[in-house]
Scaffold this active site. Sequence first.
Site, PDB file in Angstrom:
ATOM      1  N   GLY A  17       6.658  -1.899  14.553  1.00  0.00           N
ATOM      2  CA  GLY A  17       5.877  -0.926  13.786  1.00  0.00           C
ATOM      3  C   GLY A  17       4.863  -0.178  14.634  1.00  0.00           C
ATOM      4  N   GLU A  41       0.837  -1.207   0.000  1.00  0.00           N
ATOM      5  CA  GLU A  41       0.000   0.000   0.000  1.00  0.00           C
ATOM      6  C   GLU A  41       0.872   1.257   0.000  1.00  0.00           C
ATOM      7  OE1 GLU A  41      -0.267  -2.590   2.084  1.00  0.00           O
ATOM      8  OE2 GLU A  41      -2.347  -2.914   2.745  1.00  0.00           O
ATOM      9  N   LYS A  72      -1.763 -10.916   2.847  1.00  0.00           N
ATOM     10  CA  LYS A  72      -0.864 -10.168   1.951  1.00  0.00           C
ATOM     11  C   LYS A  72      -0.398 -11.077   0.809  1.00  0.00           C
ATOM     12  CE  LYS A  72       1.452  -7.249   5.443  1.00  0.00           C
ATOM     13  NZ  LYS A  72       2.728  -6.979   6.085  1.00  0.00           N
TER      14      LYS A  72
HETATM   15  O1  F6P Z   1      -0.011  -4.860   9.024  1.00  0.00           O
HETATM   16  C1  F6P Z   1       1.204  -5.409   9.314  1.00  0.00           C
HETATM   17  C2  F6P Z   1       2.302  -4.415   9.485  1.00  0.00           C
HETATM   18  O2  F6P Z   1       3.499  -5.088   9.403  1.00  0.00           O
HETATM   19  C3  F6P Z   1       2.213  -3.629  10.788  1.00  0.00           C
HETATM   20  O3  F6P Z   1       2.695  -4.325  11.868  1.00  0.00           O
HETATM   21  C4  F6P Z   1       2.981  -2.425  10.434  1.00  0.00           C
HETATM   22  O4  F6P Z   1       2.785  -1.399  11.359  1.00  0.00           O
HETATM   23  C5  F6P Z   1       2.450  -2.125   9.068  1.00  0.00           C
HETATM   24  O5  F6P Z   1       2.278  -3.404   8.485  1.00  0.00           O
HETATM   25  C6  F6P Z   1       3.295  -1.265   8.194  1.00  0.00           C
HETATM   26  O6  F6P Z   1       4.560  -1.809   7.964  1.00  0.00           O
HETATM   27  P1  F6P Z   1       5.729  -0.947   7.372  1.00  0.00           P
HETATM   28  O7  F6P Z   1       6.032   0.146   8.310  1.00  0.00           O
HETATM   29  O8  F6P Z   1       6.861  -1.891   7.192  1.00  0.00           O
HETATM   30  O9  F6P Z   1       5.271  -0.397   6.043  1.00  0.00           O
END
Ligand code: F6P
Length: 540
Positions: free
Chosen positions: A259, A207, A505
């Site tokens: 995260g 995304e 995913k």
């Molecule tokens: O939804 C899963 C996840 O890994 C979360 O734990 C994390 O905060 C989010 O996606 C975004 O991940 P990134 O910062 O690597 O884009």
Amino acid sequence: MNYWAALSDRQRDVAQRPITALFDAESRAKAFSVTLETPATGPVLFDYSKTNLDTETRDLLLDLARSCDVEGRRDAMFAGEKINETEDRAVLHTALRNLEGSVAVDGVDVMPEVRATLARMETFARDLRDGRIRGVGGRITDVVNIGIGGSDLGPAMAARALATYADGPRCHYVSNVDGAHIHDTLEALNPETTLVIVASKTFTTIETMTNAQTAKAWMSRAVAEPTRQFVALSTALDKTSAFGIDPARVFGFADWVGGRYSMWGPIGLSLMIAIGPEDFRAFLAGAAAMDQHFRDAPLVDNMPVMLAMVGVWHRQICGYGARAVLPYDQRLARLPAYLQQLEMESNGKSVAMDGSALTTAAGPIVFGEPGTNGQHAFYQLIHQGTDVVPCEFLLAGQGQEPAMAHQHRLLAANCLAQAEALMRGRSLDEARALMKAKGLKGKELERQALHRVFPGNRPSTLLLYPRLTPAMLGAIVALYEHRVFVEGVVLGINSFDQWGVELGKELAVQLLPMIDGTASAEGRDGSTAALVATLRELGI
Ligand code: F6P
């Protein structure tokens, strides 16, 4: 002793006892609350007197916490031990806000790097806010943070919470891969005076990377070298370079920052730009004050521990499946969404650290809305539905709009009224008297009265704080972080991984070519294949 069994027995014994009866002891309100006063926050009260906890139950809950070595695990976390065992990582978000001293991971003190990165962030934020860092069109007026999950919810929630402190460029948050999100955000902005922050720990999240490419294309229509108006926040420095972002504009952090625990460091850059480095430091200081309290206070006087153990009582012992977070503070509108990730991504697991199946329920479903809005939406179910939903109210002593203190008083009255109504309820006799006063009689009186009965005895807690300042917000978030940690320790799970987000995913990556029409959906389950076909018929 099996504390789980003892607590279940206790629950059976007290299940029918009215909470109101517990207040016969005059000191209950004080005895069943925790007060914390720090220079950063002022006096903060966590009141859990409107629950069915009594001294015996509380003692058992604290024995359970001790038997799970909550204190030892806590100290291990702060010491940088690799308590995130399934990812073989330390858990040190607390190092991002306890800036003095040292803490080692793999024998290396991480604090010099933490302090250096914070100093770089502060220089950058100051230069941007003061107009020394500019876009091709002049002073930066708008900042767009592109990220999702922990790279979005924290700073987006905090920027809204601290809107009264925002005196820098306007900050916007784009997370959803639905093009409508970035379209609607960028539509109102001038690329020549916009800075884009790509916030992604891994720099692979589909995304975020898709939105980042869209933003780059948008920027390139007006800016010859678009990535000069880009910043990256990530642990993956190779990938930020490949995207074209100057290493001087990359703020890195280590893998020991999860995260959903990351807004204290680089992921908080947009917040720092909005409120300024001084207020950001105050935000860190508030969290650090809560950390100190969590480390020092005896369990019964320890706010995160008691918040957690009340949670364990309600979810694992009483079996209530959900928990409502109800901030009577409009600027905390995104706190429930933030806590949904913090709590459900952390403790929504089915196996213990060693892989064995959990023998108790995992963490609850978390939902909420600011009061008083929620009152006119889902409180009906909370008051009269067949499920008991423990409620966690949050309320400030003073609102953020001093000119409208009368509105804050009305807000506070509503908050206390809801908690009181949940606890007291309304008996059938009281409902009958009301209907009689309205002139109803006989069967109709009885029928109408039955609809107006509130079972009561529904538990709630209140976090009462002086005012929503940067330090207070930091303390509130740290409180909830530690609560999640304690609950995770008691459940024996790893609160710091999130394998449950992976399968979806992977399947999305497989399905995209089928939806594009470049691959056949043959072999998928019948439902998915049929839906792919329908989407194609709809001209996707
Ligand atoms: O939804 C899963 C996840 O890994 C979360 O734990 C994390 O905060 C989010 O996606 C975004 O991940 P990134 O910062 O690597 O884009």
